[in-house]
Design a protein around this motif. Sequence first.
Motif, PDB file in Angstrom:
ATOM      1  N   ALA A 118     -33.827  22.529 -82.812  1.00  0.00           N
ATOM      2  CA  ALA A 118     -33.742  22.780 -84.254  1.00  0.00           C
ATOM      3  C   ALA A 118     -35.118  23.133 -84.811  1.00  0.00           C
ATOM      4  CB  ALA A 118     -33.173  21.564 -84.975  1.00  0.00           C
ATOM      5  N   ALA A 119     -36.157  22.447 -84.330  1.00  0.00           N
ATOM      6  CA  ALA A 119     -37.521  22.747 -84.784  1.00  0.00           C
ATOM      7  C   ALA A 119     -37.928  24.151 -84.361  1.00  0.00           C
ATOM      8  CB  ALA A 119     -38.495  21.714 -84.213  1.00  0.00           C
ATOM      9  N   ALA A 120     -37.616  24.531 -83.133  1.00  0.00           N
ATOM     10  CA  ALA A 120     -37.951  25.872 -82.648  1.00  0.00           C
ATOM     11  C   ALA A 120     -37.249  26.943 -83.480  1.00  0.00           C
ATOM     12  CB  ALA A 120     -37.574  25.999 -81.178  1.00  0.00           C
ATOM     13  N   THR A 145     -45.779  21.144 -83.491  1.00  0.00           N
ATOM     14  CA  THR A 145     -46.328  22.496 -83.403  1.00  0.00           C
ATOM     15  C   THR A 145     -45.532  23.335 -82.414  1.00  0.00           C
ATOM     16  OG1 THR A 145     -47.855  21.987 -81.597  1.00  0.00           O
ATOM     17  CG2 THR A 145     -48.647  21.595 -83.860  1.00  0.00           C
ATOM     18  N   ALA A 146     -45.756  24.622 -82.471  1.00  0.00           N
ATOM     19  CA  ALA A 146     -45.131  25.531 -81.516  1.00  0.00           C
ATOM     20  C   ALA A 146     -45.564  25.165 -80.097  1.00  0.00           C
ATOM     21  CB  ALA A 146     -45.506  26.973 -81.846  1.00  0.00           C
ATOM     22  N   TRP A 147     -46.794  24.695 -79.945  1.00  0.00           N
ATOM     23  CA  TRP A 147     -47.272  24.285 -78.628  1.00  0.00           C
ATOM     24  C   TRP A 147     -46.456  23.101 -78.110  1.00  0.00           C
ATOM     25  CZ3 TRP A 147     -49.599  25.975 -74.565  1.00  0.00           C
ATOM     26  CH2 TRP A 147     -50.075  25.088 -73.610  1.00  0.00           C
ATOM     27  N   ASP A 148     -46.179  22.130 -78.970  1.00  0.00           N
ATOM     28  CA  ASP A 148     -45.359  20.979 -78.570  1.00  0.00           C
ATOM     29  C   ASP A 148     -44.005  21.443 -78.041  1.00  0.00           C
ATOM     30  OD1 ASP A 148     -47.348  19.213 -79.542  1.00  0.00           O
ATOM     31  OD2 ASP A 148     -46.407  19.150 -81.526  1.00  0.00           O
ATOM     32  N   ILE A 149     -43.406  22.386 -78.741  1.00  0.00           N
ATOM     33  CA  ILE A 149     -42.096  22.904 -78.342  1.00  0.00           C
ATOM     34  C   ILE A 149     -42.213  23.698 -77.046  1.00  0.00           C
ATOM     35  CG2 ILE A 149     -40.153  24.373 -79.033  1.00  0.00           C
ATOM     36  CD1 ILE A 149     -40.510  21.783 -80.725  1.00  0.00           C
ATOM     37  N   ALA A 150     -43.269  24.494 -76.919  1.00  0.00           N
ATOM     38  CA  ALA A 150     -43.463  25.292 -75.705  1.00  0.00           C
ATOM     39  C   ALA A 150     -43.608  24.401 -74.477  1.00  0.00           C
ATOM     40  CB  ALA A 150     -44.686  26.190 -75.861  1.00  0.00           C
TER      41      ALA A 150
END
Length: 173
Positions: A118-120, A145-150
């Motif tokens: 959902a965050a992504a 952050t996008a990094w966390d999701i990546a």
Amino acid sequence: YQRRVHGDILSVSFFFFFFSFHILTFPHTMISNVMTKRESLLCCNPNHTLKEVAQLMVDRDVGSVIVVETLGKEVLKGILTETDLTKAVYGGLAPETKVSEVMSTLLVTIQADASHDAAAQLMGKHRFHHLLVVDGAGLLTGLVTAWDIAVLKAKESKAFPFNQEFIEKLRQL
């Protein structure tokens, strides 16, 4: 000494292996498990200067600062990111410019119990790299952050070296 170093490496490696296994087993990891917690976030008030905040960002090695105003209780006002600072410098703004003149004020938030998927989706939809995490009362609890999701996505796809060959190499140490 060498034995201690190997033990530390194995302990750290075991932690990452266990964490990776946890994520692979539970693909709908909640944001609260991967976000930077509120107490670790860098915050400033809208009257700080770009120079002050840029120095804080460099000192803490972070890519964003949460802008809050405290009037009896903490009120979210915006977020200042590396992108915002870059645009300000490129636009010729003075280092003494107030954060309030540059910060992003469109605050898209997500609940701490939401999934990383959902965050992504929210980040992609709004083209953000940082997403504020709030509790049921709308109070800031963290930042994802996008990094966390990546990193999560890479672990899910087994792109990280947490495979059997890697584990065997660790055991040989």
